[in-house]
Design a protein around this motif. Structure first.
Motif, PDB file in Angstrom:
ATOM      1  N   LYS A 121       0.864  10.680  23.695  1.00  0.00           N
ATOM      2  CA  LYS A 121       1.866  10.648  22.619  1.00  0.00           C
ATOM      3  C   LYS A 121       2.834   9.497  22.870  1.00  0.00           C
ATOM      4  O   LYS A 121       3.907   9.687  23.448  1.00  0.00           O
ATOM      5  CB  LYS A 121       2.632  11.970  22.573  1.00  0.00           C
ATOM      6  CG  LYS A 121       1.791  13.162  22.208  1.00  0.00           C
ATOM      7  CD  LYS A 121       2.627  14.418  22.118  1.00  0.00           C
ATOM      8  CE  LYS A 121       1.741  15.601  21.767  1.00  0.00           C
ATOM      9  NZ  LYS A 121       2.520  16.840  21.701  1.00  0.00           N
ATOM     10  N   PRO A 122       2.485   8.304  22.442  1.00  0.00           N
ATOM     11  CA  PRO A 122       3.335   7.143  22.735  1.00  0.00           C
ATOM     12  C   PRO A 122       4.729   7.218  22.116  1.00  0.00           C
ATOM     13  O   PRO A 122       5.659   6.604  22.622  1.00  0.00           O
ATOM     14  CB  PRO A 122       2.560   5.965  22.148  1.00  0.00           C
ATOM     15  CG  PRO A 122       1.216   6.460  21.822  1.00  0.00           C
ATOM     16  CD  PRO A 122       1.266   7.944  21.757  1.00  0.00           C
ATOM     17  N   GLU A 123       4.887   7.989  21.059  1.00  0.00           N
ATOM     18  CA  GLU A 123       6.202   8.066  20.412  1.00  0.00           C
ATOM     19  C   GLU A 123       7.212   8.865  21.230  1.00  0.00           C
ATOM     20  O   GLU A 123       8.425   8.771  21.002  1.00  0.00           O
ATOM     21  CB  GLU A 123       6.071   8.665  19.002  1.00  0.00           C
ATOM     22  CG  GLU A 123       5.635  10.119  18.951  1.00  0.00           C
ATOM     23  CD  GLU A 123       4.125  10.308  18.978  1.00  0.00           C
ATOM     24  OE1 GLU A 123       3.705  11.469  18.891  1.00  0.00           O
ATOM     25  OE2 GLU A 123       3.384   9.315  19.104  1.00  0.00           O
ATOM     26  N   LEU A 124       6.758   9.634  22.213  1.00  0.00           N
ATOM     27  CA  LEU A 124       7.665  10.451  23.032  1.00  0.00           C
ATOM     28  C   LEU A 124       7.939   9.844  24.406  1.00  0.00           C
ATOM     29  O   LEU A 124       8.502  10.511  25.272  1.00  0.00           O
ATOM     30  CB  LEU A 124       7.071  11.859  23.207  1.00  0.00           C
ATOM     31  CG  LEU A 124       6.921  12.689  21.935  1.00  0.00           C
ATOM     32  CD1 LEU A 124       6.269  14.018  22.258  1.00  0.00           C
ATOM     33  CD2 LEU A 124       8.261  12.905  21.266  1.00  0.00           C
ATOM     34  N   ILE A 125       7.572   8.603  24.614  1.00  0.00           N
ATOM     35  CA  ILE A 125       7.700   8.005  25.948  1.00  0.00           C
ATOM     36  C   ILE A 125       9.159   7.879  26.377  1.00  0.00           C
ATOM     37  O   ILE A 125       9.499   8.107  27.534  1.00  0.00           O
ATOM     38  CB  ILE A 125       6.956   6.660  26.027  1.00  0.00           C
ATOM     39  CG1 ILE A 125       6.847   6.194  27.486  1.00  0.00           C
ATOM     40  CG2 ILE A 125       7.649   5.582  25.271  1.00  0.00           C
ATOM     41  CD1 ILE A 125       5.541   6.464  28.063  1.00  0.00           C
ATOM     42  N   PHE A 126      10.055   7.543  25.448  1.00  0.00           N
ATOM     43  CA  PHE A 126      11.465   7.379  25.825  1.00  0.00           C
ATOM     44  C   PHE A 126      12.115   8.716  26.149  1.00  0.00           C
ATOM     45  O   PHE A 126      13.001   8.787  27.002  1.00  0.00           O
ATOM     46  CB  PHE A 126      12.237   6.649  24.729  1.00  0.00           C
ATOM     47  CG  PHE A 126      11.977   5.174  24.729  1.00  0.00           C
ATOM     48  CD1 PHE A 126      12.497   4.363  25.721  1.00  0.00           C
ATOM     49  CD2 PHE A 126      11.185   4.593  23.747  1.00  0.00           C
ATOM     50  CE1 PHE A 126      12.250   3.011  25.740  1.00  0.00           C
ATOM     51  CE2 PHE A 126      10.920   3.241  23.766  1.00  0.00           C
ATOM     52  CZ  PHE A 126      11.451   2.443  24.754  1.00  0.00           C
ATOM     53  N   LYS A 127      11.671   9.774  25.492  1.00  0.00           N
ATOM     54  CA  LYS A 127      12.207  11.097  25.815  1.00  0.00           C
ATOM     55  C   LYS A 127      11.774  11.538  27.215  1.00  0.00           C
ATOM     56  O   LYS A 127      12.475  12.273  27.888  1.00  0.00           O
ATOM     57  CB  LYS A 127      11.743  12.124  24.788  1.00  0.00           C
ATOM     58  CG  LYS A 127      12.492  12.048  23.485  1.00  0.00           C
ATOM     59  CD  LYS A 127      12.093  13.203  22.579  1.00  0.00           C
ATOM     60  CE  LYS A 127      12.861  13.125  21.287  1.00  0.00           C
ATOM     61  NZ  LYS A 127      12.497  14.214  20.380  1.00  0.00           N
ATOM     62  N   SER A 128      10.611  11.092  27.661  1.00  0.00           N
ATOM     63  CA  SER A 128      10.151  11.506  28.984  1.00  0.00           C
ATOM     64  C   SER A 128      10.763  10.650  30.090  1.00  0.00           C
ATOM     65  O   SER A 128      10.737  11.050  31.248  1.00  0.00           O
ATOM     66  CB  SER A 128       8.627  11.420  29.046  1.00  0.00           C
ATOM     67  OG  SER A 128       8.197  10.084  28.910  1.00  0.00           O
ATOM     68  N   ILE A 129      11.322   9.490  29.759  1.00  0.00           N
ATOM     69  CA  ILE A 129      11.953   8.646  30.773  1.00  0.00           C
ATOM     70  C   ILE A 129      13.365   9.120  31.124  1.00  0.00           C
ATOM     71  O   ILE A 129      13.830   8.930  32.243  1.00  0.00           O
ATOM     72  CB  ILE A 129      11.962   7.176  30.292  1.00  0.00           C
ATOM     73  CG1 ILE A 129      10.544   6.637  30.287  1.00  0.00           C
ATOM     74  CG2 ILE A 129      12.845   6.305  31.166  1.00  0.00           C
ATOM     75  CD1 ILE A 129      10.421   5.239  29.744  1.00  0.00           C
ATOM     76  N   GLY A 169       3.129  11.520  35.085  1.00  0.00           N
ATOM     77  CA  GLY A 169       3.411  12.251  33.847  1.00  0.00           C
ATOM     78  C   GLY A 169       3.815  11.327  32.715  1.00  0.00           C
ATOM     79  O   GLY A 169       3.385  11.505  31.564  1.00  0.00           O
ATOM     80  N   ILE A 170       4.639  10.333  33.018  1.00  0.00           N
ATOM     81  CA  ILE A 170       5.060   9.377  31.987  1.00  0.00           C
ATOM     82  C   ILE A 170       3.868   8.546  31.525  1.00  0.00           C
ATOM     83  O   ILE A 170       3.710   8.258  30.329  1.00  0.00           O
ATOM     84  CB  ILE A 170       6.198   8.490  32.515  1.00  0.00           C
ATOM     85  CG1 ILE A 170       7.464   9.326  32.677  1.00  0.00           C
ATOM     86  CG2 ILE A 170       6.453   7.321  31.579  1.00  0.00           C
ATOM     87  CD1 ILE A 170       8.577   8.611  33.387  1.00  0.00           C
ATOM     88  N   ALA A 171       3.001   8.158  32.442  1.00  0.00           N
ATOM     89  CA  ALA A 171       1.814   7.381  32.063  1.00  0.00           C
ATOM     90  C   ALA A 171       0.895   8.193  31.159  1.00  0.00           C
ATOM     91  O   ALA A 171       0.381   7.676  30.159  1.00  0.00           O
ATOM     92  CB  ALA A 171       1.073   6.924  33.302  1.00  0.00           C
ATOM     93  N   SER A 172       0.696   9.463  31.495  1.00  0.00           N
ATOM     94  CA  SER A 172      -0.165  10.295  30.641  1.00  0.00           C
ATOM     95  C   SER A 172       0.497  10.563  29.295  1.00  0.00           C
ATOM     96  O   SER A 172      -0.188  10.646  28.270  1.00  0.00           O
ATOM     97  CB  SER A 172      -0.517  11.596  31.344  1.00  0.00           C
ATOM     98  OG  SER A 172       0.632  12.395  31.497  1.00  0.00           O
ATOM     99  N   MET A 173       1.827  10.673  29.298  1.00  0.00           N
ATOM    100  CA  MET A 173       2.542  10.852  28.032  1.00  0.00           C
ATOM    101  C   MET A 173       2.398   9.607  27.160  1.00  0.00           C
ATOM    102  O   MET A 173       2.251   9.706  25.939  1.00  0.00           O
ATOM    103  CB  MET A 173       4.023  11.133  28.294  1.00  0.00           C
ATOM    104  CG  MET A 173       4.861  11.285  27.045  1.00  0.00           C
ATOM    105  SD  MET A 173       4.465  12.749  26.100  1.00  0.00           S
ATOM    106  CE  MET A 173       5.260  13.983  27.073  1.00  0.00           C
TER     107      MET A 173
END
Length: 79
Positions: free
Chosen positions: A62-70, A54-58
């Motif tokens: 949407k690269p700007e939301l990667i930290f929110k998904s971690i 999920g983080i890889a697809s995010m």
């Protein structure tokens, strides 16, 4: 009266005991513990893999939301 007699028979059977039955109880108890550990670790590894995908697809979509998904993954690792 009959229930007291049945209960007395059960108590006598438990008091007499058998070493084979005690060994079986310990075996199945430890096998239950071992299977609980195995399934807990399998579930944790499956969840970690799914969240990694999920983080890889995010990161692709949407690269700007990667930290929110971690953040949830880190919190799950702490717990």
């Amino acid at each position: 009266y009959k229930s007291k007699m049945v209960l007395g028979t059960i108590i006598q059977a438990a008091a007499v005991g058998d070493e084979v039955e005690a060994g079986q109880a310990a075996f199945f108890g430890f096998m239950g513990i071992a299977s609980a550990l195995v399934f807990a670790n399998l579930g944790a590894s499956y969840g970690t893999a799914k969240s990694g995908v999920g983080i890889a697809s995010m990161g692709v979509l949407k690269p700007e939301l990667i930290f929110k998904s971690i953040v949830p993954v880190i919190m799950a690792g702490i717990l």
